[in-house]
Design an enzyme around this catalytic site. Sequence first.
Site: not given
Length: 465
Positions: A11, A37, A111-112, A251
């Site tokens: 995210c 996201g 996020n995570g 990435y």
Amino acid sequence: MNRFDGPKEACGVFGVFGQPDAAKLAYFGLYALQHRGQESAGIVSSTGKAIYEHKGMGLVPEVFDEQTLNGLHGHMAIGHVRYSTTGSSIVKNAQPFVVSFGGTTLAIGHNGNLTNARKLRKKLERKGSIFQTTMDSEIILHLLARSFDAGVEEALVEAVSQIEGAYSCVLMTEDKLMAFRDPNGFRPLCLGMLNGAYIVASETCALDLVDARYVRDVEPGEILVIDKKGLQSIKPFPNRPHTFCIFEHIYFARPDSNIFGKNVYTIRKRLGQKLAQEYPIEADFVMPFPDSGNYAAIGYCHEMGLPLEMGVIRNHYVGRTFIQPAQSMRDFGVKVKLNPVKDILHQKRVIIVEDSIIRGTTSKMRIKTLRKAGAKEIHMVVSCPPHRFPCYYGIDFSTKGELIACQHTVEEVQTYIGLDSLCYLSLQGMLDATDGNENGFCLACFNGKYPIKPEDDVSKLCLEY
Ligand code: SF4
């Protein structure tokens, strides 16, 4: 891998305090973080007294328009773009997630992935908590609610002392913005300033877009509290070794971002140079599948003195979904996104630089189209080691079954994809490219050494029971 075919990011989060029309700034911040996201987007704003929110499924420009942004008043805002890593992809699970209790409203963007979510949720439910979503992020709010009488800062310290795993979060009450990051620092989070306003964002590319000045990273284990008195830093944890997600560099993150103190473009180029040092293959030219291996391909070419060609052309106007073609047009799905240039490929020996192979299915289809276009030899070099283990810290390959390198040898993967040769960068080569060592990064999806032990049953839908 192409963004729509490869592993999905966890995210992106963004926060702003002290700027008129904060929601509009958050909108642009989320635009810059869209790569993290694409399933849903949301912004929650505050005037200091009242909270406004808007969320929806889809890309940032699909969710917001001028009218919705004009309805998000206030000088502070948090925003979130989501790919579901815990909980289904439905609007109920879109973030920021907002709750009200005891006369206060709280909003969170996360996020995570929490690694002890299931255990914590069961414990909270036994004590009477009623959950509205299947996201692990909601657990943080329930933990906050349990000790909120002591004040939001103390409640947050109490909450983060109970959660484990990966979290880079923005949190907002009517009059405070908070940003906090797990002690391992798995996911990035940075702090910037714009004309006296504070900005927090997953990546520096979001600061660039809104013309904010990068100040520093939010430190692993740090809580920032920002209100009209200014910025306060709370460090409730004893120091522990950092384990930054190395795959952010390979990435996930945007190449124009600086994360974990390093520029992503530069690291990717060096990954390509290391690949060339480890595997100097004889060929006519090097090519990426746009936009995945672009920067590592540049590094490989520079090191080898080989030309870089764009052997396939990407159609930039293909949306996330298009009507699936009939069986008779089997390759349509690949070709509509990437079309090979026959004149460039015909009778040529080609090196493809990839940033990862997760399931292998997309690579297989792409190689088939290159063969049809006349390529004589196709070699693939990958700018990281094989993914043999699942990620429990917010990336969507959470089971071994999704990873082709977990089930098969390199030779078997090479045969399956249809290559003349397949070479993965060594773990040491990857670390050398980042100037790092085994202690500074999480390498779990490559070597199976998990910095934080996950619960036995951690999967995307593990809270849906
Ligand atoms: S397991 Fe891999 S993708 Fe997940 S945090 Fe660690 S390095 Fe990143």
